[in-house]
Design a protein around this motif. Sequence first.
Motif, PDB file in Angstrom:
ATOM      1  N   ASP A 145      11.022  42.222 -10.099  1.00 10.51           N
ATOM      2  CA  ASP A 145      11.300  43.185  -9.024  1.00 10.51           C
ATOM      3  C   ASP A 145      10.857  44.577  -9.479  1.00 10.51           C
ATOM      4  N   GLY A 146      10.075  45.232  -8.640  1.00 16.58           N
ATOM      5  CA  GLY A 146       9.612  46.583  -8.956  1.00 16.58           C
ATOM      6  C   GLY A 146       8.117  46.683  -9.163  1.00 16.58           C
ATOM      7  N   GLN A 147       7.366  45.581  -8.920  1.00 16.64           N
ATOM      8  CA  GLN A 147       5.936  45.637  -9.210  1.00 16.64           C
ATOM      9  C   GLN A 147       5.190  46.601  -8.292  1.00 16.64           C
ATOM     10  N   GLN A 148       5.634  46.779  -7.043  1.00 18.96           N
ATOM     11  CA  GLN A 148       4.956  47.716  -6.149  1.00 18.96           C
ATOM     12  C   GLN A 148       5.085  49.146  -6.679  1.00 18.96           C
ATOM     13  N   ARG A 149       6.288  49.511  -7.114  1.00 18.55           N
ATOM     14  CA  ARG A 149       6.508  50.863  -7.645  1.00 18.55           C
ATOM     15  C   ARG A 149       5.746  51.067  -8.952  1.00 18.55           C
ATOM     16  N   LEU A 150       5.837  50.105  -9.866  1.00 19.33           N
ATOM     17  CA  LEU A 150       5.165  50.259 -11.154  1.00 19.33           C
ATOM     18  C   LEU A 150       3.645  50.241 -11.002  1.00 19.33           C
ATOM     19  N   THR A 151       3.126  49.382 -10.123  1.00 16.46           N
ATOM     20  CA  THR A 151       1.679  49.366  -9.893  1.00 16.46           C
ATOM     21  C   THR A 151       1.222  50.684  -9.295  1.00 16.46           C
ATOM     22  N   SER A 152       1.973  51.204  -8.339  1.00 16.30           N
ATOM     23  CA  SER A 152       1.630  52.488  -7.720  1.00 16.30           C
ATOM     24  C   SER A 152       1.561  53.596  -8.755  1.00 16.30           C
ATOM     25  N   LEU A 153       2.571  53.659  -9.615  1.00 16.94           N
ATOM     26  CA  LEU A 153       2.616  54.708 -10.630  1.00 16.94           C
ATOM     27  C   LEU A 153       1.512  54.531 -11.660  1.00 16.94           C
ATOM     28  N   TYR A 154       1.263  53.295 -12.071  1.00 12.17           N
ATOM     29  CA  TYR A 154       0.197  53.060 -13.050  1.00 12.17           C
ATOM     30  C   TYR A 154      -1.147  53.515 -12.486  1.00 12.17           C
ATOM     31  N   ARG A 155      -1.448  53.138 -11.259  1.00 10.74           N
ATOM     32  CA  ARG A 155      -2.733  53.479 -10.659  1.00 10.74           C
ATOM     33  C   ARG A 155      -2.873  54.993 -10.472  1.00 10.74           C
ATOM     34  N   ALA A 156      -1.825  55.629  -9.959  1.00  9.50           N
ATOM     35  CA  ALA A 156      -1.890  57.068  -9.699  1.00  9.50           C
ATOM     36  C   ALA A 156      -2.016  57.865 -10.985  1.00  9.50           C
ATOM     37  N   LEU A 157      -1.228  57.506 -12.003  1.00 10.32           N
ATOM     38  CA  LEU A 157      -1.193  58.288 -13.230  1.00 10.32           C
ATOM     39  C   LEU A 157      -2.364  57.992 -14.166  1.00 10.32           C
ATOM     40  N   ASN A 158      -3.131  56.947 -13.864  1.00  6.15           N
ATOM     41  CA  ASN A 158      -4.302  56.633 -14.663  1.00  6.15           C
ATOM     42  C   ASN A 158      -5.605  56.865 -13.906  1.00  6.15           C
ATOM     43  N   GLY A 159      -5.522  57.307 -12.671  1.00  2.41           N
ATOM     44  CA  GLY A 159      -6.731  57.584 -11.898  1.00  2.41           C
ATOM     45  C   GLY A 159      -7.556  56.347 -11.641  1.00  2.41           C
ATOM     46  N   VAL A 160      -6.905  55.221 -11.311  1.00  3.14           N
ATOM     47  CA  VAL A 160      -7.622  53.992 -10.980  1.00  3.14           C
ATOM     48  C   VAL A 160      -7.181  53.533  -9.593  1.00  3.14           C
ATOM     49  N   GLY A 161      -7.979  52.664  -8.979  1.00  6.45           N
ATOM     50  CA  GLY A 161      -7.656  52.187  -7.649  1.00  6.45           C
ATOM     51  C   GLY A 161      -8.518  52.835  -6.590  1.00  6.45           C
ATOM     52  N   GLU A 162      -8.142  52.645  -5.344  1.00  5.42           N
ATOM     53  CA  GLU A 162      -8.961  53.111  -4.219  1.00  5.42           C
ATOM     54  C   GLU A 162      -8.655  54.539  -3.799  1.00  5.42           C
ATOM     55  N   GLU A 163      -7.617  55.153  -4.375  1.00  2.00           N
ATOM     56  CA  GLU A 163      -7.266  56.524  -4.016  1.00  2.00           C
ATOM     57  C   GLU A 163      -7.119  57.372  -5.273  1.00  2.00           C
ATOM     58  N   ARG A 164      -7.235  58.686  -5.072  1.00  2.00           N
ATOM     59  CA  ARG A 164      -6.948  59.641  -6.140  1.00  2.00           C
ATOM     60  C   ARG A 164      -5.844  60.568  -5.632  1.00  2.00           C
ATOM     61  N   PHE A 165      -4.880  60.808  -6.500  1.00  2.00           N
ATOM     62  CA  PHE A 165      -3.735  61.635  -6.141  1.00  2.00           C
ATOM     63  C   PHE A 165      -3.840  62.980  -6.848  1.00  2.00           C
ATOM     64  N   TYR A 166      -3.450  64.019  -6.126  1.00  2.00           N
ATOM     65  CA  TYR A 166      -3.631  65.384  -6.623  1.00  2.00           C
ATOM     66  C   TYR A 166      -2.322  66.166  -6.539  1.00  2.00           C
ATOM     67  N   LEU A 167      -2.177  67.102  -7.475  1.00  2.00           N
ATOM     68  CA  LEU A 167      -1.072  68.051  -7.456  1.00  2.00           C
ATOM     69  C   LEU A 167      -1.575  69.402  -6.964  1.00  2.00           C
ATOM     70  N   LYS A 168      -0.802  70.028  -6.106  1.00  2.00           N
ATOM     71  CA  LYS A 168      -1.076  71.414  -5.733  1.00  2.00           C
ATOM     72  C   LYS A 168      -0.440  72.302  -6.791  1.00  2.00           C
ATOM     73  N   ILE A 169      -1.266  72.806  -7.687  1.00  2.00           N
ATOM     74  CA  ILE A 169      -0.762  73.547  -8.843  1.00  2.00           C
ATOM     75  C   ILE A 169       0.044  74.768  -8.422  1.00  2.00           C
ATOM     76  N   ARG A 170      -0.328  75.380  -7.319  1.00  2.00           N
ATOM     77  CA  ARG A 170       0.368  76.600  -6.888  1.00  2.00           C
ATOM     78  C   ARG A 170       1.817  76.333  -6.482  1.00  2.00           C
TER      79      ARG A 170
END
Length: 203
Positions: A95-120
Amino acid sequence: MVGAYDADPVFQANPSHLDYLLQKIHNGALAIPDFQRDFTWEPKRTATLLRSMMSRFPAGTFLFWAVGPENQKFGWRAVEGAPSRTTHPQELILDGQQRLTSLYRALNGVGEERFYLKIREFVDLPSESNLEGQLFDQSDVEFENAVFWHPVESKEAKALESRARASKNMFFPWMNIGILMTGSTSTRPTTLPAWTKSPLKSC
């Protein structure tokens, strides 16, 4: 009198840091059993999870199954986006593979999307009147506005990446989360930000 379950409990609560779990995924020590469904989360759910964790809201619990003689023959696969491994994992995600997969992909820059932080949203960037800049207190950060995403092949993502490569020494009002955490999109981070070190409960 000690009961059987007290002496040899079926479930054990083991708080773990997110960066530790992501490293286990990358190394193949934590994998997904084949009977689990595929990764299905939409990017907006990943963005919401990132905002929640940055706000230090609870991310829920995970359920892992330790691999041993009784279940070693179960089929398994790597978390989507993680390197394929041939050695057996130490644990399987029940239980939790959707959350862990989401975090792994986002924090490693892999997958079909790229996630960004608004530094300001996190820092007052250096300027002529404030050469050093200023880090905002967490209570002052608007996390709802702090994270955004683009499909990796979109013109928006390509434009952002192109600007970053052309001007590496400039401050930008945004940052690719995957590159921010890893330094590149092909290596695992040696360190992750403080919010990934908040204890998460697994059992």
